[in-house]
Motif scaffolding. Sequence first.
Motif, PDB file in Angstrom:
ATOM      1  N   PRO A 175       0.839  -1.264  -0.043  1.00  0.00           N
ATOM      2  CA  PRO A 175      -0.169   0.162  -0.138  1.00  0.00           C
ATOM      3  C   PRO A 175       0.821   1.292  -0.039  1.00  0.00           C
ATOM      4  O   PRO A 175       0.446   2.252  -0.574  1.00  0.00           O
ATOM      5  N   ARG A 176       1.986   1.240   0.734  1.00  0.00           N
ATOM      6  CA  ARG A 176       2.924   2.608   0.755  1.00  0.00           C
ATOM      7  C   ARG A 176       3.609   2.609  -0.565  1.00  0.00           C
ATOM      8  O   ARG A 176       3.510   3.819  -1.030  1.00  0.00           O
ATOM      9  N   LEU A 177       3.937   1.734  -1.171  1.00  0.00           N
ATOM     10  CA  LEU A 177       4.448   1.917  -2.459  1.00  0.00           C
ATOM     11  C   LEU A 177       3.648   2.148  -3.618  1.00  0.00           C
ATOM     12  O   LEU A 177       3.836   2.990  -4.573  1.00  0.00           O
ATOM     13  N   GLN A 178       2.146   1.865  -3.457  1.00  0.00           N
ATOM     14  CA  GLN A 178       0.964   2.261  -4.134  1.00  0.00           C
ATOM     15  C   GLN A 178       0.850   3.540  -4.164  1.00  0.00           C
ATOM     16  O   GLN A 178       0.683   4.251  -5.174  1.00  0.00           O
ATOM     17  N   ARG A 179       0.763   4.091  -3.012  1.00  0.00           N
ATOM     18  CA  ARG A 179       0.414   5.565  -2.694  1.00  0.00           C
ATOM     19  C   ARG A 179       1.524   6.408  -3.174  1.00  0.00           C
ATOM     20  O   ARG A 179       1.436   7.587  -3.497  1.00  0.00           O
ATOM     21  N   SER A 180       2.744   5.891  -2.959  1.00  0.00           N
ATOM     22  CA  SER A 180       4.049   6.722  -3.492  1.00  0.00           C
ATOM     23  C   SER A 180       4.627   6.512  -4.818  1.00  0.00           C
ATOM     24  O   SER A 180       5.099   7.577  -5.545  1.00  0.00           O
ATOM     25  N   GLY A 181       4.204   5.671  -5.621  1.00  0.00           N
ATOM     26  CA  GLY A 181       4.722   5.395  -6.901  1.00  0.00           C
ATOM     27  C   GLY A 181       4.513   6.386  -7.977  1.00  0.00           C
ATOM     28  O   GLY A 181       5.384   6.919  -8.648  1.00  0.00           O
ATOM     29  N   TRP A 182       3.239   6.799  -8.088  1.00  0.00           N
ATOM     30  CA  TRP A 182       2.897   7.850  -8.993  1.00  0.00           C
ATOM     31  C   TRP A 182       3.565   9.253  -8.659  1.00  0.00           C
ATOM     32  O   TRP A 182       3.847  10.155  -9.643  1.00  0.00           O
ATOM     33  N   MET A 191      11.481  23.113  -9.570  1.00  0.00           N
ATOM     34  CA  MET A 191      12.429  22.604  -8.311  1.00  0.00           C
ATOM     35  C   MET A 191      11.156  22.556  -6.991  1.00  0.00           C
ATOM     36  O   MET A 191      11.491  21.427  -6.284  1.00  0.00           O
ATOM     37  N   GLY A 192      10.420  23.354  -7.128  1.00  0.00           N
ATOM     38  CA  GLY A 192       9.291  23.330  -5.854  1.00  0.00           C
ATOM     39  C   GLY A 192       8.501  22.278  -6.127  1.00  0.00           C
ATOM     40  O   GLY A 192       8.201  21.631  -5.028  1.00  0.00           O
ATOM     41  N   ALA A 193       8.078  21.978  -7.341  1.00  0.00           N
ATOM     42  CA  ALA A 193       7.248  20.616  -7.523  1.00  0.00           C
ATOM     43  C   ALA A 193       8.079  19.409  -7.239  1.00  0.00           C
ATOM     44  O   ALA A 193       7.459  18.538  -6.503  1.00  0.00           O
ATOM     45  N   LEU A 194       9.283  19.323  -7.609  1.00  0.00           N
ATOM     46  CA  LEU A 194      10.175  18.302  -7.132  1.00  0.00           C
ATOM     47  C   LEU A 194      10.225  17.922  -5.762  1.00  0.00           C
ATOM     48  O   LEU A 194      10.057  16.982  -5.106  1.00  0.00           O
ATOM     49  N   LEU A 195      10.515  19.207  -4.936  1.00  0.00           N
ATOM     50  CA  LEU A 195      10.531  19.165  -3.754  1.00  0.00           C
ATOM     51  C   LEU A 195       9.313  18.883  -2.791  1.00  0.00           C
ATOM     52  O   LEU A 195       9.388  18.079  -2.004  1.00  0.00           O
ATOM     53  N   LEU A 196       8.175  19.274  -3.273  1.00  0.00           N
ATOM     54  CA  LEU A 196       6.769  18.960  -2.908  1.00  0.00           C
ATOM     55  C   LEU A 196       6.603  17.457  -3.053  1.00  0.00           C
ATOM     56  O   LEU A 196       6.168  16.649  -2.178  1.00  0.00           O
ATOM     57  N   CYS A 197       6.905  16.991  -4.109  1.00  0.00           N
ATOM     58  CA  CYS A 197       6.747  15.410  -4.515  1.00  0.00           C
ATOM     59  C   CYS A 197       7.706  14.596  -3.320  1.00  0.00           C
ATOM     60  O   CYS A 197       7.161  13.539  -2.872  1.00  0.00           O
ATOM     61  N   LEU A 198       8.874  14.962  -3.410  1.00  0.00           N
ATOM     62  CA  LEU A 198       9.720  14.332  -2.288  1.00  0.00           C
ATOM     63  C   LEU A 198       9.083  14.276  -0.988  1.00  0.00           C
ATOM     64  O   LEU A 198       9.395  13.297  -0.063  1.00  0.00           O
ATOM     65  N   ALA A 243       6.184  14.704  -0.119  1.00  0.00           N
ATOM     66  CA  ALA A 243       4.837  13.800   0.064  1.00  0.00           C
ATOM     67  C   ALA A 243       5.171  12.311   0.031  1.00  0.00           C
ATOM     68  O   ALA A 243       4.401  11.442   0.905  1.00  0.00           O
ATOM     69  N   ILE A 244       6.098  11.804  -0.790  1.00  0.00           N
ATOM     70  CA  ILE A 244       6.675  10.385  -0.701  1.00  0.00           C
ATOM     71  C   ILE A 244       7.346  10.263   0.671  1.00  0.00           C
ATOM     72  O   ILE A 244       6.988   9.046   1.382  1.00  0.00           O
ATOM     73  N   TYR A 245       8.081  10.955   1.275  1.00  0.00           N
ATOM     74  CA  TYR A 245       8.555  10.863   2.496  1.00  0.00           C
ATOM     75  C   TYR A 245       7.662  10.629   3.700  1.00  0.00           C
ATOM     76  O   TYR A 245       7.864   9.580   4.263  1.00  0.00           O
ATOM     77  N   LEU A 246       6.679  11.473   3.455  1.00  0.00           N
ATOM     78  CA  LEU A 246       5.654  11.282   4.619  1.00  0.00           C
ATOM     79  C   LEU A 246       4.631  10.005   4.343  1.00  0.00           C
ATOM     80  O   LEU A 246       4.328   9.326   5.191  1.00  0.00           O
ATOM     81  N   THR A 247       4.419   9.860   2.815  1.00  0.00           N
ATOM     82  CA  THR A 247       3.738   8.449   2.537  1.00  0.00           C
ATOM     83  C   THR A 247       4.457   7.168   3.012  1.00  0.00           C
ATOM     84  O   THR A 247       3.876   6.325   3.578  1.00  0.00           O
TER      85      THR A 247
END
Length: 258
Positions: free
Chosen positions: A78-85, A113-120, A122-126
Amino acid sequence: MKNIIRQIAVVLSTLGVIVVNGLANALPLNGQTTGEISDRFQVYFVPAGYVFAIWGVIYLALIGYSVYQALPSQRDNPRLQRSGWLYVVSCAANIAWLFLWHYEFFVWTLVAMGALLLCLIAIYLTLGIGRCRTSAAGMWLTHVPFSLYLGWITVATIANATSLLDYLHWDRWGLAPEWWAVIMLAVATAITLLIRLTRGEVVYLAVIVWAFAGIAVKHSATPIVAVAAWIAAGLVVLMLLIPGRKPAVPREGVRDRW
């Protein structure tokens, strides 16, 4: 089927980022390397060239993550599912940044760069990094890669912002660029302390120390910046003595596929 598509998309995204990053400097894109463009700006929050070798470590870590998440045993994680995309989007942002930087659309580089940071983030938290205990494989192939990546992109975002402000001829409220670098070091140090206190991080802190030491080395002829960078690096090392939040143990009966 949708999980298989996600797994394939993650692998292809990793390959795409590595290939484009390699070609950006090998060709190079628009006839100039990433470092050559960076050196044009009168900013001090930029480390020595050797520090960027960390990208090799990050790429190896992301390859490990990509292979791990592609395993049949991880298909329904489930964690990889939520973070994959989210990861796929982060790769697109990384690639977009390269083209924008090399073709000198500097204002838009900060958006990418901001988009990249926000995605990371989100992944970190997920993934629950620093909050949830995992297996050795889950730790080394998911948590470590994104701690490395987020740590470096935290530094890169600050550097990108300072370069953009210099490009826009912002007067830094009358401060000399050296003192502005000291302020940015303080900001990065404060962020690192927050990560240590809330996540008990070690890998993230190691990346920050690596970057700060590189800033000190590159600007050794500018005492204000060099001394501040060494002090900041020392403070981050001392943060390792501060007890961080311990990862939670999964509740009994809750399936942990890591």
